[in-house]
Design an enzyme around this catalytic site. Structure first.
Site, short mmCIF file in Angstrom:
data_model
loop_
_atom_site.label_atom_id
_atom_site.label_comp_id
_atom_site.label_asym_id
_atom_site.label_seq_id
_atom_site.Cartn_x
_atom_site.Cartn_y
_atom_site.Cartn_z
N ARG A 64 -56.24 14.51 -7.43
CA ARG A 64 -56.09 16.01 -7.09
C ARG A 64 -54.98 16.62 -7.36
O ARG A 64 -54.13 17.22 -6.80
CB ARG A 64 -55.83 15.72 -5.26
CG ARG A 64 -57.05 15.31 -4.58
CD ARG A 64 -58.31 16.33 -4.63
NE ARG A 64 -59.46 15.73 -3.77
CZ ARG A 64 -60.39 14.78 -4.20
NH1 ARG A 64 -60.27 14.40 -5.36
NH2 ARG A 64 -61.42 14.44 -3.20
N GLU A 87 -52.83 18.39 0.79
CA GLU A 87 -53.66 18.52 -0.26
C GLU A 87 -53.72 20.06 -0.58
O GLU A 87 -53.75 20.27 -1.85
CB GLU A 87 -55.06 17.93 -0.26
CG GLU A 87 -55.93 17.80 -1.52
CD GLU A 87 -57.49 17.50 -1.25
OE1 GLU A 87 -57.92 18.93 -1.18
OE2 GLU A 87 -57.87 16.78 -1.24
N SER A 145 -60.64 18.11 2.97
CA SER A 145 -59.50 17.16 3.15
C SER A 145 -58.15 17.77 3.44
O SER A 145 -57.61 18.51 2.30
CB SER A 145 -59.50 16.17 2.06
OG SER A 145 -60.53 15.41 2.24
#
Ligand code: EPU
Length: 354
Positions: A168, A350, A250
Protein backbone atom coordinates in the site's frame (compact mmCIF):
# COMPACT_ATOMS: atom_id res chain seq x y z
CA UNK A 1 -11.03 21.63 -18.90
CA UNK A 2 -13.78 22.77 -16.58
CA UNK A 3 -13.02 25.12 -13.68
CA UNK A 4 -15.47 25.27 -10.78
CA UNK A 5 -15.36 27.41 -7.63
CA UNK A 6 -16.58 26.63 -4.11
CA UNK A 7 -17.31 22.99 -4.96
CA UNK A 8 -19.00 20.49 -2.62
CA UNK A 9 -16.66 17.51 -2.27
CA UNK A 10 -19.14 15.20 -0.52
CA UNK A 11 -20.10 13.40 -3.77
CA UNK A 12 -16.42 13.08 -4.71
CA UNK A 13 -15.19 11.10 -1.69
CA UNK A 14 -16.52 7.62 -0.94
CA UNK A 15 -16.57 8.33 2.80
CA UNK A 16 -19.22 10.96 2.01
CA UNK A 17 -17.56 13.59 4.21
CA UNK A 18 -18.88 17.11 3.70
CA UNK A 19 -16.14 19.56 2.72
CA UNK A 20 -15.63 22.16 0.01
CA UNK A 21 -12.88 23.03 -2.42
CA UNK A 22 -12.20 26.68 -3.25
CA UNK A 23 -11.35 25.66 -6.80
CA UNK A 24 -11.65 22.41 -8.69
CA UNK A 25 -10.45 21.75 -12.22
CA UNK A 26 -11.73 18.75 -14.17
CA UNK A 27 -9.08 17.45 -16.54
CA UNK A 28 -10.26 15.26 -19.41
CA UNK A 29 -7.00 15.10 -21.39
CA UNK A 30 -3.30 15.86 -21.28
CA UNK A 31 -4.09 18.90 -23.45
CA UNK A 32 -6.46 20.13 -20.71
CA UNK A 33 -3.60 19.79 -18.25
CA UNK A 34 -1.14 21.61 -20.52
CA UNK A 35 -3.77 24.32 -21.06
CA UNK A 36 -4.18 24.73 -17.31
CA UNK A 37 -0.46 24.96 -16.70
CA UNK A 38 -0.07 27.55 -19.48
CA UNK A 39 -2.84 29.75 -18.07
CA UNK A 40 -1.91 32.96 -16.18
CA UNK A 41 -3.77 31.70 -13.06
CA UNK A 42 -1.58 28.62 -12.68
CA UNK A 43 0.88 28.55 -9.81
CA UNK A 44 3.46 25.80 -9.34
CA UNK A 45 2.55 23.62 -6.35
CA UNK A 46 4.13 25.03 -3.18
CA UNK A 47 3.27 25.55 0.48
CA UNK A 48 1.50 28.81 -0.46
CA UNK A 49 -0.19 27.38 -3.55
CA UNK A 50 -0.98 23.75 -2.77
CA UNK A 51 -2.42 21.43 -5.40
CA UNK A 52 -4.32 18.23 -4.66
CA UNK A 53 -4.79 15.51 -7.27
CA UNK A 54 -8.13 13.73 -6.88
CA UNK A 55 -9.09 10.43 -8.46
CA UNK A 56 -12.15 8.51 -7.27
CA UNK A 57 -11.77 9.82 -3.69
CA UNK A 58 -12.00 6.27 -2.38
CA UNK A 59 -8.95 6.36 -0.15
CA UNK A 60 -9.40 9.79 1.33
CA UNK A 61 -10.38 11.41 4.63
CA UNK A 62 -11.17 15.12 4.35
CA UNK A 63 -10.65 16.85 7.70
CA UNK A 64 -11.76 20.27 6.48
CA UNK A 65 -12.31 22.48 3.45
CA UNK A 66 -9.53 22.37 0.87
CA UNK A 67 -7.49 25.46 0.16
CA UNK A 68 -5.52 23.53 -2.43
CA UNK A 69 -6.55 23.71 -6.07
CA UNK A 70 -8.12 20.30 -6.70
CA UNK A 71 -7.18 18.65 -9.99
CA UNK A 72 -9.82 16.02 -10.72
CA UNK A 73 -8.41 13.49 -13.17
CA UNK A 74 -11.06 12.45 -15.69
CA UNK A 75 -8.76 11.24 -18.48
CA UNK A 76 -10.55 8.37 -20.25
CA UNK A 77 -9.53 5.74 -22.78
CA UNK A 78 -8.46 2.10 -22.73
CA UNK A 79 -6.70 0.08 -25.36
CA UNK A 80 -4.57 -2.91 -26.15
CA UNK A 81 -1.09 -1.54 -26.82
CA UNK A 82 0.43 -4.84 -27.87
CA UNK A 83 -0.12 -8.57 -27.83
CA UNK A 84 2.78 -11.00 -28.08
CA UNK A 85 3.06 -14.73 -27.41
CA UNK A 86 4.16 -13.74 -23.87
CA UNK A 87 1.23 -11.54 -22.90
CA UNK A 88 -0.98 -8.51 -23.38
CA UNK A 89 0.04 -4.92 -22.76
CA UNK A 90 -3.08 -2.93 -21.89
CA UNK A 91 -3.36 0.81 -21.20
CA UNK A 92 -6.00 2.94 -19.50
CA UNK A 93 -6.47 6.65 -18.83
CA UNK A 94 -6.05 7.75 -15.21
CA UNK A 95 -9.72 8.71 -14.91
CA UNK A 96 -11.12 5.30 -15.89
CA UNK A 97 -12.96 3.50 -13.09
CA UNK A 98 -10.79 0.64 -11.80
CA UNK A 99 -13.49 -2.02 -11.57
CA UNK A 100 -14.94 -1.22 -15.02
CA UNK A 101 -11.44 -1.50 -16.44
CA UNK A 102 -10.89 -4.92 -14.82
CA UNK A 103 -14.27 -6.09 -16.15
CA UNK A 104 -13.46 -4.80 -19.65
CA UNK A 105 -10.08 -6.59 -19.80
CA UNK A 106 -11.80 -9.88 -18.95
CA UNK A 107 -14.49 -9.27 -21.57
CA UNK A 108 -11.75 -8.81 -24.14
CA UNK A 109 -10.26 -12.16 -23.09
CA UNK A 110 -7.22 -10.70 -21.30
CA UNK A 111 -7.07 -12.27 -17.83
CA UNK A 112 -4.81 -11.23 -14.96
CA UNK A 113 -6.58 -8.49 -12.98
CA UNK A 114 -9.54 -10.60 -11.73
CA UNK A 115 -8.36 -10.87 -8.09
CA UNK A 116 -8.53 -7.08 -7.86
CA UNK A 117 -12.19 -6.84 -8.97
CA UNK A 118 -14.50 -4.35 -7.24
CA UNK A 119 -11.77 -2.23 -5.65
CA UNK A 120 -13.22 1.29 -5.65
CA UNK A 121 -11.34 4.18 -7.25
CA UNK A 122 -9.70 5.08 -10.52
CA UNK A 123 -6.93 3.55 -12.62
CA UNK A 124 -4.74 6.61 -12.02
CA UNK A 125 -5.04 6.32 -8.24
CA UNK A 126 -4.32 2.57 -8.22
CA UNK A 127 -0.50 2.86 -8.38
CA UNK A 128 -0.43 5.52 -5.64
CA UNK A 129 -1.26 3.03 -2.92
CA UNK A 130 -0.35 -0.09 -4.90
CA UNK A 131 -3.85 -1.52 -4.50
CA UNK A 132 -4.12 -5.21 -3.84
CA UNK A 133 -6.54 -7.96 -2.89
CA UNK A 134 -6.85 -11.73 -2.70
CA UNK A 135 -3.20 -12.49 -3.37
CA UNK A 136 -2.47 -10.01 -6.20
CA UNK A 137 -1.11 -6.49 -5.96
CA UNK A 138 -1.08 -3.88 -8.68
CA UNK A 139 2.73 -4.12 -8.84
CA UNK A 140 2.40 -7.77 -9.96
CA UNK A 141 0.64 -6.67 -13.17
CA UNK A 142 2.06 -3.17 -13.58
CA UNK A 143 4.11 -2.24 -16.65
CA UNK A 144 4.59 1.53 -16.63
CA UNK A 145 2.79 4.85 -16.30
CA UNK A 146 2.83 8.34 -17.74
CA UNK A 147 2.57 11.35 -15.48
CA UNK A 148 2.87 15.10 -15.53
CA UNK A 149 5.42 16.79 -13.32
CA UNK A 150 3.32 19.67 -12.00
CA UNK A 151 6.46 21.60 -11.03
CA UNK A 152 8.28 21.50 -14.36
CA UNK A 153 5.34 21.00 -16.75
CA UNK A 154 7.08 17.97 -18.29
CA UNK A 155 5.57 14.56 -18.95
CA UNK A 156 7.56 11.56 -17.78
CA UNK A 157 7.17 7.78 -17.63
CA UNK A 158 8.05 5.40 -14.81
CA UNK A 159 8.51 1.64 -14.77
CA UNK A 160 7.70 -0.53 -11.75
CA UNK A 161 11.12 -0.17 -10.11
CA UNK A 162 10.94 3.63 -10.41
CA UNK A 163 7.51 3.65 -8.73
CA UNK A 164 9.08 2.22 -5.55
CA UNK A 165 6.08 0.02 -4.81
CA UNK A 166 5.62 -1.41 -1.32
CA UNK A 167 2.66 -2.71 0.65
CA UNK A 168 0.00 0.00 0.00
CA UNK A 169 2.87 2.33 -0.79
CA UNK A 170 4.70 3.99 -3.66
CA UNK A 171 6.87 6.98 -4.51
CA UNK A 172 3.62 8.97 -4.98
CA UNK A 173 2.85 8.78 -1.24
CA UNK A 174 6.18 10.26 -0.16
CA UNK A 175 7.21 13.90 -0.08
CA UNK A 176 10.59 14.70 -1.68
CA UNK A 177 11.96 15.37 1.81
CA UNK A 178 11.07 11.88 3.08
CA UNK A 179 13.73 9.24 3.57
CA UNK A 180 13.05 8.35 -0.07
CA UNK A 181 14.56 11.43 -1.62
CA UNK A 182 12.74 10.72 -4.91
CA UNK A 183 9.25 11.19 -3.36
CA UNK A 184 6.69 12.63 -5.79
CA UNK A 185 3.85 13.44 -3.41
CA UNK A 186 1.97 16.57 -4.48
CA UNK A 187 4.07 16.83 -7.60
CA UNK A 188 2.93 14.15 -10.07
CA UNK A 189 -0.39 13.68 -11.83
CA UNK A 190 -0.76 10.19 -13.32
CA UNK A 191 -2.33 10.42 -16.77
CA UNK A 192 -2.09 6.81 -18.08
CA UNK A 193 -1.19 3.41 -16.69
CA UNK A 194 -0.08 0.30 -18.59
CA UNK A 195 -0.50 -3.27 -17.36
CA UNK A 196 1.33 -6.39 -18.47
CA UNK A 197 -0.93 -9.46 -18.34
CA UNK A 198 1.30 -12.48 -18.92
CA UNK A 199 0.54 -15.62 -20.97
CA UNK A 200 -0.10 -18.35 -20.12
CA UNK A 201 -2.55 -17.03 -17.51
CA UNK A 202 -2.13 -18.64 -14.09
CA UNK A 203 -4.89 -18.40 -11.48
CA UNK A 204 -3.95 -17.03 -8.03
CA UNK A 205 -6.02 -19.06 -5.58
CA UNK A 206 -3.95 -19.15 -2.39
CA UNK A 207 -6.14 -16.74 -0.39
CA UNK A 208 -8.28 -18.48 2.23
CA UNK A 209 -11.56 -16.91 1.04
CA UNK A 210 -10.93 -18.22 -2.50
CA UNK A 211 -10.02 -21.70 -1.22
CA UNK A 212 -13.35 -21.69 0.60
CA UNK A 213 -15.16 -20.84 -2.66
CA UNK A 214 -13.44 -23.77 -4.39
CA UNK A 215 -14.53 -26.10 -1.59
CA UNK A 216 -18.10 -24.77 -1.57
CA UNK A 217 -18.58 -25.04 -5.34
CA UNK A 218 -16.36 -28.04 -6.08
CA UNK A 219 -14.80 -26.00 -8.93
CA UNK A 220 -11.09 -26.83 -8.71
CA UNK A 221 -9.94 -25.13 -11.93
CA UNK A 222 -11.82 -21.82 -12.13
CA UNK A 223 -11.26 -19.55 -15.12
CA UNK A 224 -10.53 -15.85 -14.68
CA UNK A 225 -14.19 -14.90 -15.00
CA UNK A 226 -15.10 -17.35 -12.23
CA UNK A 227 -12.45 -15.86 -9.94
CA UNK A 228 -13.75 -12.36 -10.78
CA UNK A 229 -17.29 -13.45 -9.77
CA UNK A 230 -16.00 -15.02 -6.54
CA UNK A 231 -14.00 -11.93 -5.57
CA UNK A 232 -17.02 -9.71 -6.26
CA UNK A 233 -19.20 -11.99 -4.06
CA UNK A 234 -16.61 -12.11 -1.24
CA UNK A 235 -16.18 -8.34 -1.24
CA UNK A 236 -19.95 -7.72 -1.34
CA UNK A 237 -20.41 -10.01 1.68
CA UNK A 238 -17.60 -8.46 3.76
CA UNK A 239 -17.14 -4.88 2.71
CA UNK A 240 -19.68 -2.04 2.74
CA UNK A 241 -20.72 -0.67 -0.66
CA UNK A 242 -19.63 3.00 -0.58
CA UNK A 243 -22.76 3.91 -2.56
CA UNK A 244 -24.80 2.75 0.45
CA UNK A 245 -22.52 3.24 3.50
CA UNK A 246 -19.69 5.77 3.18
CA UNK A 247 -16.21 4.30 3.77
CA UNK A 248 -12.65 4.34 2.47
CA UNK A 249 -11.94 0.59 2.45
CA UNK A 250 -9.42 -0.74 4.97
CA UNK A 251 -8.62 2.10 7.33
CA UNK A 252 -5.32 0.72 8.66
CA UNK A 253 -2.48 -1.24 7.09
CA UNK A 254 -1.85 -4.76 8.31
CA UNK A 255 1.18 -4.33 10.61
CA UNK A 256 4.32 -6.45 10.45
CA UNK A 257 6.15 -7.64 13.58
CA UNK A 258 9.24 -9.71 14.34
CA UNK A 259 8.77 -13.45 15.04
CA UNK A 260 9.64 -12.71 18.72
CA UNK A 261 6.92 -10.05 19.00
CA UNK A 262 4.47 -12.42 17.34
CA UNK A 263 5.36 -15.28 19.70
CA UNK A 264 4.77 -12.92 22.61
CA UNK A 265 1.29 -12.01 21.31
CA UNK A 266 0.43 -15.66 20.55
CA UNK A 267 1.36 -16.56 24.13
CA UNK A 268 -1.31 -14.13 25.33
CA UNK A 269 -3.79 -14.42 22.43
CA UNK A 270 -3.34 -17.80 20.73
CA UNK A 271 -5.97 -16.98 18.09
CA UNK A 272 -4.18 -13.94 16.62
CA UNK A 273 -4.37 -14.13 12.79
CA UNK A 274 -0.82 -13.97 11.41
CA UNK A 275 0.97 -14.72 8.15
CA UNK A 276 4.72 -15.35 7.77
CA UNK A 277 6.28 -13.11 5.09
CA UNK A 278 9.11 -13.97 2.70
CA UNK A 279 11.51 -11.62 4.51
CA UNK A 280 11.07 -13.46 7.84
CA UNK A 281 8.72 -10.89 9.38
CA UNK A 282 5.14 -11.74 10.37
CA UNK A 283 2.11 -9.84 9.12
CA UNK A 284 -0.80 -9.53 11.54
CA UNK A 285 -4.43 -9.00 10.52
CA UNK A 286 -5.24 -5.48 11.75
CA UNK A 287 -8.96 -6.32 11.45
CA UNK A 288 -8.48 -9.15 13.95
CA UNK A 289 -6.57 -6.92 16.41
CA UNK A 290 -9.30 -4.24 16.28
CA UNK A 291 -12.02 -6.88 16.55
CA UNK A 292 -10.27 -8.42 19.57
CA UNK A 293 -10.34 -5.01 21.28
CA UNK A 294 -14.13 -5.05 20.94
CA UNK A 295 -14.52 -2.31 18.31
CA UNK A 296 -16.62 -4.13 15.71
CA UNK A 297 -19.97 -2.37 15.23
CA UNK A 298 -19.09 0.50 17.63
CA UNK A 299 -19.98 4.14 16.92
CA UNK A 300 -18.32 7.38 18.10
CA UNK A 301 -20.00 10.57 16.99
CA UNK A 302 -21.09 9.89 13.43
CA UNK A 303 -18.20 7.58 12.61
CA UNK A 304 -18.33 3.85 13.20
CA UNK A 305 -16.60 0.50 12.82
CA UNK A 306 -18.24 -1.73 10.21
CA UNK A 307 -20.03 -4.65 11.83
CA UNK A 308 -18.74 -7.26 9.35
CA UNK A 309 -15.11 -6.11 9.02
CA UNK A 310 -13.48 -4.21 11.87
CA UNK A 311 -10.76 -2.83 9.58
CA UNK A 312 -13.28 -0.62 7.79
CA UNK A 313 -14.47 2.63 9.34
CA UNK A 314 -17.84 3.86 8.10
CA UNK A 315 -19.95 6.99 7.93
CA UNK A 316 -22.89 6.74 10.30
CA UNK A 317 -24.05 10.31 9.74
CA UNK A 318 -27.07 11.47 7.80
CA UNK A 319 -27.99 14.56 5.76
CA UNK A 320 -28.73 16.61 8.86
CA UNK A 321 -25.70 15.46 10.84
CA UNK A 322 -23.02 14.43 8.36
CA UNK A 323 -19.96 12.60 9.61
CA UNK A 324 -16.90 14.88 9.74
CA UNK A 325 -13.30 13.98 9.02
CA UNK A 326 -12.52 15.01 12.60
CA UNK A 327 -14.94 12.39 13.93
CA UNK A 328 -13.34 9.73 11.73
CA UNK A 329 -9.87 10.62 13.00
CA UNK A 330 -11.04 10.73 16.65
CA UNK A 331 -12.39 7.19 16.25
CA UNK A 332 -9.22 6.10 14.43
CA UNK A 333 -7.06 7.47 17.29
CA UNK A 334 -9.19 5.72 19.92
CA UNK A 335 -8.75 2.43 18.03
CA UNK A 336 -5.00 2.99 17.69
CA UNK A 337 -4.74 3.65 21.44
CA UNK A 338 -6.61 0.52 22.46
CA UNK A 339 -4.69 -1.73 20.03
CA UNK A 340 -1.43 -0.23 21.31
CA UNK A 341 -2.41 -0.70 24.95
CA UNK A 342 -3.41 -4.33 24.45
CA UNK A 343 -0.89 -5.54 21.85
CA UNK A 344 1.90 -2.93 21.84
CA UNK A 345 1.34 -2.38 18.11
CA UNK A 346 0.93 0.99 16.41
CA UNK A 347 -1.57 0.80 13.56
CA UNK A 348 -0.84 3.04 10.61
CA UNK A 349 -3.77 4.58 8.70
CA UNK A 350 -4.03 3.57 5.05
CA UNK A 351 -6.05 6.42 3.48
CA UNK A 352 -4.70 9.82 2.61
CA UNK A 353 -5.77 12.26 5.36
CA UNK A 354 -5.96 15.93 4.37
N1 EPU B 1 -10.63 -10.51 10.80
C1 EPU B 1 -11.27 -10.62 12.00
N2 EPU B 1 -12.17 -9.65 12.36
C2 EPU B 1 -12.46 -8.61 11.54
C3 EPU B 1 -11.80 -8.51 10.30
C4 EPU B 1 -10.87 -9.47 9.94
O1 EPU B 1 -11.02 -11.54 12.76
O2 EPU B 1 -13.29 -7.80 11.90
C5 EPU B 1 -9.71 -11.56 10.39
C6 EPU B 1 -10.34 -12.41 9.29
O3 EPU B 1 -11.10 -13.44 9.82
C7 EPU B 1 -9.17 -12.93 8.53
C8 EPU B 1 -8.14 -11.82 8.69
O4 EPU B 1 -8.57 -10.99 9.77
O5 EPU B 1 -8.65 -14.07 9.12
C9 EPU B 1 -7.94 -11.03 7.43
O6 EPU B 1 -9.18 -10.46 7.01
P1 EPU B 1 -9.53 -10.25 5.46
O7 EPU B 1 -9.30 -11.50 4.70
O8 EPU B 1 -10.88 -9.62 5.38
O9 EPU B 1 -8.43 -9.26 4.91
P2 EPU B 1 -7.77 -7.96 5.55
O10 EPU B 1 -6.35 -8.27 5.90
O11 EPU B 1 -8.63 -7.40 6.62
C10 EPU B 1 -6.79 -7.09 3.29
C11 EPU B 1 -6.71 -5.80 2.56
C12 EPU B 1 -8.02 -5.54 1.82
C13 EPU B 1 -8.22 -6.68 0.83
C14 EPU B 1 -8.26 -8.00 1.62
C15 EPU B 1 -8.31 -9.19 0.68
C16 EPU B 1 -5.22 -4.34 3.81
C17 EPU B 1 -5.09 -3.18 4.74
N3 EPU B 1 -6.46 -4.70 3.50
O12 EPU B 1 -7.78 -6.96 4.29
O13 EPU B 1 -7.84 -4.35 1.06
O14 EPU B 1 -9.42 -6.52 0.12
O15 EPU B 1 -7.05 -8.14 2.39
O16 EPU B 1 -7.08 -9.33 0.03
O17 EPU B 1 -4.21 -4.91 3.38
C18 EPU B 1 -8.16 -1.98 1.19
O18 EPU B 1 -6.93 -1.87 1.14
O19 EPU B 1 -8.91 -0.97 1.26
C19 EPU B 1 -8.76 -3.31 1.20
C20 EPU B 1 -10.06 -3.50 1.36
Amino acid sequence: MLVENNVALQPMNTFGIAARAQRLVRLRSVDDLLGLMASPDWRQPSAEHPVFVLGGGSNLVLTGDLKAVVLKVEIAGRRLVEETDKGWLVEAGGGEGWHDFVHWTLEQGWPGLENMALIPGTVGAAPVQNIGAYGVELQDRFHSLDAMDLETGRMFSLDAAQCGFGYRDSVFKHAPSDERSFGLKGRALITRVRFWLPKPWKPVLGYLDLERKMDETGIRQPDARQIFDWVVAIRRAKLPDPAVIGNAGSFFKNPTVTPEQCADIIARDPKVVHYPMDDGSIKLAAGWLIDACGWKGKTMGHAGVYDKQALVLVNRGDDEHPCTGGEVMTLAKAIQTSVYERFGIRLEPEPVVI
